[in-house]
Structures are given as C-alpha cells and as structure tokens.
Design a protein around this motif. Sequence first.
Motif, short mmCIF file in Angstrom:
data_model
loop_
_atom_site.label_atom_id
_atom_site.label_comp_id
_atom_site.label_asym_id
_atom_site.label_seq_id
_atom_site.Cartn_x
_atom_site.Cartn_y
_atom_site.Cartn_z
N MET A 1 42.24 25.91 36.22
CA MET A 1 41.27 27.27 36.71
C MET A 1 39.84 26.70 37.32
O MET A 1 39.67 24.98 37.49
CB MET A 1 39.83 27.17 34.69
CG MET A 1 39.05 28.35 35.08
SD MET A 1 40.28 29.88 35.60
CE MET A 1 38.88 31.30 36.21
N ALA A 2 39.85 27.65 38.37
CA ALA A 2 38.59 26.83 39.14
C ALA A 2 37.07 26.79 38.40
O ALA A 2 36.81 26.88 37.30
CB ALA A 2 38.37 27.81 40.38
N ASN A 3 36.33 25.69 39.22
CA ASN A 3 35.34 24.20 38.29
C ASN A 3 33.95 25.20 39.41
O ASN A 3 33.03 25.18 39.16
CB ASN A 3 35.95 23.13 38.45
CG ASN A 3 36.46 23.35 36.91
OD1 ASN A 3 36.58 23.66 35.79
ND2 ASN A 3 36.75 22.33 37.13
N HIS A 4 34.45 25.08 40.55
CA HIS A 4 33.27 25.29 41.42
C HIS A 4 33.09 26.58 41.96
O HIS A 4 34.10 27.34 41.80
CB HIS A 4 34.06 24.47 42.95
CG HIS A 4 33.57 23.13 42.54
ND1 HIS A 4 32.80 21.86 42.40
CD2 HIS A 4 34.75 22.05 42.86
CE1 HIS A 4 33.13 20.74 42.09
NE2 HIS A 4 34.28 20.98 42.36
N GLN A 5 32.34 27.25 42.50
CA GLN A 5 32.06 28.15 42.86
C GLN A 5 32.74 29.04 43.94
O GLN A 5 32.90 29.99 44.34
CB GLN A 5 29.86 28.70 43.17
CG GLN A 5 28.97 28.47 41.58
CD GLN A 5 29.75 29.68 41.37
OE1 GLN A 5 29.59 29.19 40.17
NE2 GLN A 5 29.13 30.66 41.65
N GLN A 6 32.56 27.40 45.13
CA GLN A 6 33.65 28.72 46.12
C GLN A 6 34.92 28.58 45.72
O GLN A 6 35.43 30.12 45.95
CB GLN A 6 33.84 27.33 47.44
CG GLN A 6 34.34 28.02 48.05
CD GLN A 6 33.73 29.03 48.40
OE1 GLN A 6 32.15 29.45 48.85
NE2 GLN A 6 34.39 29.80 49.56
N ALA A 7 35.19 27.86 44.81
CA ALA A 7 36.28 27.75 44.00
C ALA A 7 36.68 29.58 43.45
O ALA A 7 37.99 30.26 43.70
CB ALA A 7 37.11 26.97 43.47
N ILE A 11 38.97 33.51 44.51
CA ILE A 11 39.91 33.85 43.80
C ILE A 11 39.35 35.33 43.45
O ILE A 11 40.46 36.24 43.86
CB ILE A 11 40.02 33.17 42.16
CG1 ILE A 11 40.65 32.50 42.39
CG2 ILE A 11 40.48 33.87 41.48
CD1 ILE A 11 40.12 30.79 40.78
N ARG A 12 38.74 35.46 43.45
CA ARG A 12 37.75 37.08 43.91
C ARG A 12 38.25 37.15 44.92
O ARG A 12 38.89 38.43 45.54
CB ARG A 12 36.53 37.35 43.70
CG ARG A 12 35.94 36.96 42.48
CD ARG A 12 34.67 36.97 42.61
NE ARG A 12 33.31 36.51 43.38
CZ ARG A 12 33.12 35.59 43.22
NH1 ARG A 12 32.88 35.28 41.71
NH2 ARG A 12 32.13 35.56 44.09
N GLN A 13 37.52 36.87 45.82
CA GLN A 13 38.34 37.52 47.59
C GLN A 13 40.29 37.49 48.02
O GLN A 13 40.39 38.60 48.48
CB GLN A 13 37.80 36.24 48.56
CG GLN A 13 36.75 36.73 48.44
CD GLN A 13 36.12 35.57 49.83
OE1 GLN A 13 36.58 34.31 49.57
NE2 GLN A 13 34.97 35.61 50.52
N THR A 14 40.77 36.45 46.87
CA THR A 14 41.86 36.52 47.03
C THR A 14 42.94 37.81 46.37
O THR A 14 43.71 38.96 46.60
CB THR A 14 42.93 35.15 46.67
OG1 THR A 14 42.77 33.83 47.27
CG2 THR A 14 44.28 35.11 46.78
#
Length: 87
Positions: A1-7, A11-14
């Motif tokens: 799972m992503a831990n950073h804001q950019q990650a 995920i949302r953009q993808t």
Amino acid sequence: MANHQQAKKRIRQTKRRTEVNRDRVSRIRTFVKRVELAIAGGDKTAAKTAFDVAVPEMQRGVGCGVLQQNTVSRKISRMSARIKALG
C-alpha cells in the motif's frame, strides 16, 4: 500500500486514466465491429460509410496513446482492401 501522498495521488490518476482508456478502446472496437458487420453483410456503401467514421476514431486512439500506430495502420489497410474487394 502507498504510504506517501504522491504515491496515493499516482494511484488515483492511474485508476482514472485506466477507465478513460478502457472506454476509448471499447469505443474503437465498436466502430471497427460496425465495419466488419457491413463487410460480412456484403453492403459496400454501408461498409464505406462505417469505415469513414471508424478511421478517425482509430487515429484518435493512436494520438491518445491507447493503440500503436503500426497496428492501426495495418487494420485500416486490411479493412480498406476488404471493402474494395466487395464488388
């Protein structure tokens, strides 16, 4: 799972881009299917009109990056040859 804001943002953009691209490819397939059905039916004028509508849609898919240029060129060429062969 992503831990950073950019990650998380990626995920949302993808997810959003995947939905858009899936819709785009589905739309292209629909136009190609209309051409194929007209060719199978032997109706040259209907096939030609469907082909004239499908080609820009396929080229738009190349511009958006969902299809490769060589693939689209090959499909257009083959469909065109089949339409011309309908005498």
